[in-house]
Design an enzyme around this catalytic site. Structure first.
Site, mmCIF file in Angstrom:
data_model
loop_
_atom_site.group_PDB
_atom_site.id
_atom_site.type_symbol
_atom_site.label_atom_id
_atom_site.label_comp_id
_atom_site.label_asym_id
_atom_site.label_seq_id
_atom_site.Cartn_x
_atom_site.Cartn_y
_atom_site.Cartn_z
ATOM 1 C CD1 TRP A 13 -2.207 -2.359 0.424
ATOM 2 C CD2 TRP A 13 -2.854 -1.182 2.009
ATOM 3 N NE1 TRP A 13 -3.473 -3.285 0.453
ATOM 4 C CE2 TRP A 13 -3.540 -2.272 1.873
ATOM 5 C CE3 TRP A 13 -3.080 -1.038 3.261
ATOM 6 C CZ2 TRP A 13 -5.064 -2.644 2.663
ATOM 7 C CZ3 TRP A 13 -4.895 -0.943 3.905
ATOM 8 C CH2 TRP A 13 -5.009 -2.344 4.207
ATOM 9 C CD GLU A 102 8.192 2.795 -4.653
ATOM 10 O OE1 GLU A 102 7.579 2.986 -3.633
ATOM 11 O OE2 GLU A 102 7.563 2.935 -5.503
ATOM 12 C CD GLU A 170 8.289 -4.457 -6.720
ATOM 13 O OE1 GLU A 170 6.695 -4.446 -6.709
ATOM 14 O OE2 GLU A 170 8.724 -4.167 -6.227
ATOM 15 N N GLY A 176 4.425 1.890 -11.185
ATOM 16 C CA GLY A 176 3.753 2.260 -11.561
ATOM 17 C C GLY A 176 3.623 3.152 -12.636
ATOM 18 N N GLY A 238 -0.274 -0.173 -6.655
ATOM 19 C CA GLY A 238 -1.686 1.033 -7.238
ATOM 20 C C GLY A 238 -3.253 -0.461 -7.004
HETATM 21 C C1 PEP Z 1 5.363 -1.902 -6.195
HETATM 22 O O1 PEP Z 1 6.020 -0.968 -5.829
HETATM 23 O O2 PEP Z 1 5.850 -2.727 -5.489
HETATM 24 C C2 PEP Z 1 4.388 -1.926 -7.784
HETATM 25 C C3 PEP Z 1 4.313 -3.172 -8.008
HETATM 26 O O3 PEP Z 1 3.901 -1.030 -8.043
HETATM 27 P P1 PEP Z 1 3.319 -0.801 -8.630
HETATM 28 O O4 PEP Z 1 1.781 -2.442 -8.759
HETATM 29 O O5 PEP Z 1 2.022 0.287 -8.296
HETATM 30 O O6 PEP Z 1 3.561 -0.871 -9.758
#
Ligand code: PEP
Length: 254
Positions: A13, A102, A170, A176, A238
């Site tokens: 989240w 992040e 990721e 995002g 998201g």
């Molecule tokens: C995340 O930040 O772990 C992520 C996968 O974000 P999103 O699904 O929004 O790309």
């Protein structure tokens, strides 16, 4: 996918959610999970620290797991503003995300920092969701596999097990943005991650570790991504903030 690996649909989240909307979101997901009965997948939500307790209350008895987005490596002490793994366990967490891009970017976390956090998570009896992934520049220069290799070597504890560790791939440029790698690219990286884990931890452990894909997973692309041989779930930002979308992703499991 090996029969031993249950799909894990995990929501991050991030810095979103006050008490009322966080509880409403978790309750909606928990209700769907309860109504589904014997679901073939696991679900996890990782709210901000301030509402973990309230969300854990809402999730109680439903099978919906609750996690945190980061932690400190010390059990307690003079670390103003930080939160320990023991505190997170006490609040109702069973998972903790470590090394999200992040945090690596905004807080300068190195692979060594991430590994120390994963070790602290495991020492507290919790499961670590260790995030790795390349930047757009690294992908463009053909460095993806090298980057991921270095991150696995540096971020994954040497005694990680299939029970206490989940790895989330990721690509930073997919988070995002609405952009994703092709299915073949995702599968290539996931298979490579599993082979690197096998070299580091042994084949049996690597075969049991769940590998999540993260980066713009949504109800429209989830079924293709989740059907890939080495994709064992998703880490979703998201789309995890809307119960219907998050549930639709879970229902896309093969
Ligand atoms: C995340 O930040 O772990 C992520 C996968 O974000 P999103 O699904 O929004 O790309």
């Amino acid at each position: 996918m090996s029969a031993a690996r249950r799909i894990l649909i995990a929501g991050n989240w991030k810095m979103n959610g006050l008490q009322a909307d966080g509880v409403a979101l978790a309750s909606a997901v928990a209700d769907k999970l309860k109504a589904a009965g014997d679901a073939a997948f696991d679900m996890l939500v990782c709210p901000p620290y301030t509402i973990i307790g309230a969300v854990a209350g809402a999730a109680s008895g439903s099978g919906l797991a609750v996690g945190a987005q980061d932690c400190h490596i010390a059990e307690k002490g003079a670390h103003t503003g930080d939160i320990s793994t023991a505190m997170l366990a006490d609040a109702g967490c069973s998972f903790i995300i470590v090394g999200h891009s992040e945090r690596r970017t905004d807080h300068g976390e190195s692979d060594g920092d991430v590994k120390a956090k994963a070790e602290a998570v495991n020492a507290a009896g919790l499961k670590a969701v260790i995030c790795i992934g390349e930047t757009e520049a690294e992908r463009d220069s053909g460095d993806t596999l090298n980057v991921v290799k270095t991150q696995i070597a540096g971020s994954v504890p040497d005694d990680a097990t299939a029970e206490n560790t989940v790895v989330a791939y990721e690509p930073v440029w997919a988070i995002g943005t609405g952009r994703t790698p092709t299915n073949d690219e995702v599968q290539e990286v996931h298979a490579f991650i599993r082979s690197e884990l096998a070299a580091k931890l042994g084949q049996d452990t690597a075969d049991g570790v769940r590998l999540l894909y993260g980066g713009s997973m949504n109800p429209g692309n989830a079924s293709e991504l989740l059907a890939l041989a080495d994709v064992d779930g998703g880490l979703i930002g998201g789309a995890s903030l809307k119960a219907d979308d998050f549930w639709a992703i879970a229902e896309s499991c093969p």
